[in-house]
Design a protein around this motif. Structure first.
Motif, PDB file in Angstrom:
ATOM      1  N   GLU A   1       0.831  -1.202   0.000  1.00  0.00           N
ATOM      2  CA  GLU A   1       0.000   0.000   0.000  1.00  0.00           C
ATOM      3  C   GLU A   1       0.868   1.256   0.000  1.00  0.00           C
ATOM      4  O   GLU A   1       0.587   2.212  -0.723  1.00  0.00           O
ATOM      5  CB  GLU A   1      -0.960   0.002   1.196  1.00  0.00           C
ATOM      6  N   LYS A   2       1.942   1.269   0.795  1.00  0.00           N
ATOM      7  CA  LYS A   2       2.858   2.407   0.800  1.00  0.00           C
ATOM      8  C   LYS A   2       3.483   2.599  -0.585  1.00  0.00           C
ATOM      9  O   LYS A   2       3.611   3.723  -1.073  1.00  0.00           O
ATOM     10  CB  LYS A   2       3.967   2.202   1.837  1.00  0.00           C
ATOM     11  N   GLU A   3       3.876   1.509  -1.216  1.00  0.00           N
ATOM     12  CA  GLU A   3       4.456   1.564  -2.556  1.00  0.00           C
ATOM     13  C   GLU A   3       3.453   2.132  -3.557  1.00  0.00           C
ATOM     14  O   GLU A   3       3.796   2.963  -4.395  1.00  0.00           O
ATOM     15  CB  GLU A   3       4.884   0.154  -2.970  1.00  0.00           C
ATOM     16  N   ARG A   4       2.199   1.684  -3.458  1.00  0.00           N
ATOM     17  CA  ARG A   4       1.156   2.181  -4.357  1.00  0.00           C
ATOM     18  C   ARG A   4       0.926   3.676  -4.151  1.00  0.00           C
ATOM     19  O   ARG A   4       0.812   4.440  -5.104  1.00  0.00           O
ATOM     20  CB  ARG A   4      -0.155   1.416  -4.119  1.00  0.00           C
ATOM     21  N   LEU A   5       0.892   4.122  -2.885  1.00  0.00           N
ATOM     22  CA  LEU A   5       0.668   5.533  -2.586  1.00  0.00           C
ATOM     23  C   LEU A   5       1.834   6.393  -3.071  1.00  0.00           C
ATOM     24  O   LEU A   5       1.633   7.479  -3.610  1.00  0.00           O
ATOM     25  CB  LEU A   5       0.438   5.726  -1.090  1.00  0.00           C
ATOM     26  N   ARG A   6       3.074   5.915  -2.873  1.00  0.00           N
ATOM     27  CA  ARG A   6       4.248   6.658  -3.361  1.00  0.00           C
ATOM     28  C   ARG A   6       4.208   6.794  -4.874  1.00  0.00           C
ATOM     29  O   ARG A   6       4.483   7.848  -5.429  1.00  0.00           O
ATOM     30  CB  ARG A   6       5.536   5.953  -2.943  1.00  0.00           C
TER      31      ARG A   6
ATOM     32  N   ALA B   1       1.534   9.316  -5.847  1.00  0.00           N
ATOM     33  CA  ALA B   1       1.975  10.673  -5.535  1.00  0.00           C
ATOM     34  C   ALA B   1       3.006  11.151  -6.552  1.00  0.00           C
ATOM     35  O   ALA B   1       2.974  12.304  -6.990  1.00  0.00           O
ATOM     36  CB  ALA B   1       2.549  10.731  -4.120  1.00  0.00           C
ATOM     37  N   ALA B   2       3.918  10.279  -6.932  1.00  0.00           N
ATOM     38  CA  ALA B   2       4.932  10.649  -7.920  1.00  0.00           C
ATOM     39  C   ALA B   2       4.289  10.952  -9.265  1.00  0.00           C
ATOM     40  O   ALA B   2       4.684  11.902  -9.953  1.00  0.00           O
ATOM     41  CB  ALA B   2       5.959   9.527  -8.058  1.00  0.00           C
ATOM     42  N   GLU B   3       3.287  10.186  -9.646  1.00  0.00           N
ATOM     43  CA  GLU B   3       2.582  10.435 -10.911  1.00  0.00           C
ATOM     44  C   GLU B   3       1.858  11.769 -10.876  1.00  0.00           C
ATOM     45  O   GLU B   3       1.873  12.521 -11.853  1.00  0.00           O
ATOM     46  CB  GLU B   3       1.590   9.305 -11.201  1.00  0.00           C
ATOM     47  N   GLN B   4       1.227  12.095  -9.748  1.00  0.00           N
ATOM     48  CA  GLN B   4       0.531  13.379  -9.615  1.00  0.00           C
ATOM     49  C   GLN B   4       1.524  14.529  -9.679  1.00  0.00           C
ATOM     50  O   GLN B   4       1.279  15.545 -10.322  1.00  0.00           O
ATOM     51  CB  GLN B   4      -0.256  13.433  -8.302  1.00  0.00           C
ATOM     52  N   GLU B   5       2.666  14.376  -8.997  1.00  0.00           N
ATOM     53  CA  GLU B   5       3.688  15.422  -8.992  1.00  0.00           C
ATOM     54  C   GLU B   5       4.213  15.646 -10.407  1.00  0.00           C
ATOM     55  O   GLU B   5       4.380  16.781 -10.848  1.00  0.00           O
ATOM     56  CB  GLU B   5       4.829  15.010  -8.054  1.00  0.00           C
ATOM     57  N   GLU B   6       4.463  14.576 -11.116  1.00  0.00           N
ATOM     58  CA  GLU B   6       4.970  14.668 -12.475  1.00  0.00           C
ATOM     59  C   GLU B   6       3.946  15.317 -13.392  1.00  0.00           C
ATOM     60  O   GLU B   6       4.287  16.154 -14.229  1.00  0.00           O
ATOM     61  CB  GLU B   6       5.339  13.279 -12.997  1.00  0.00           C
TER      62      GLU B   6
END
Length: 138
Positions: free
Chosen positions: A101-106, A109-114
């Protein structure tokens, strides 16, 4: 000859390393007629003989059953995954779920930031392109 049988014979020959049916039978401790009937003429091959053959050559019998089309590769993989899952403690299972779940959230978040920062997209693209170029030049 069926495609399944061709696949099995290819596996059998790769395991036996060019041994004749007589040599295979001797190694298995059976008559060479049984080898011919069960591992060449029977379509699909006889499961018990496939297992005996694999064991005689020290390879995983499941690979032979898959090659013979007696079980699907997905079934073999699913069976292999069940034992470790069943032996895992509740805490180990929970820790794995939390890690995923942490991996999925990271990742999300990275996709949103990008997506929100076009300059970041450009830098990542440049980094990827320069890495590819370095690989081509070396």
């Amino acid at each position: 000859m069926s495609e399944r049988m061709e696949r099995f014979l290819e596996w059998r020959n790769s395991v036996a390393g060019g041994d004749s049916e007589r040599a295979i039978a001797a190694r298995m401790g059976i008559g060479n007629n049984r080898v011919g009937r069960h591992l060449r003429e029977s379509d699909p091959p006889v499961a018990e003989t496939v297992i005996d053959f694999a064991r005689a050559y020290g390879v995983n019998p499941v690979d032979g059953l898959v090659a013979a089309g007696l079980i699907a590769e997905s079934e073999a993989l699913r069976a292999a995954a069940h034992a470790p899952l069943r032996s895992a403690s509740h805490m180990q299972l929970l820790e794995e779920l939390v890690r995923r779940e942490k991996e999925r959230l990271r990742s999300a978040a990275a996709e949103q930031e990008e997506a929100a920062d076009p300059a970041l997209q450009k830098r990542k693209r440049w980094r990827r392109d320069s890495t590819i170029a370095e690989g081509l030049l070396s």
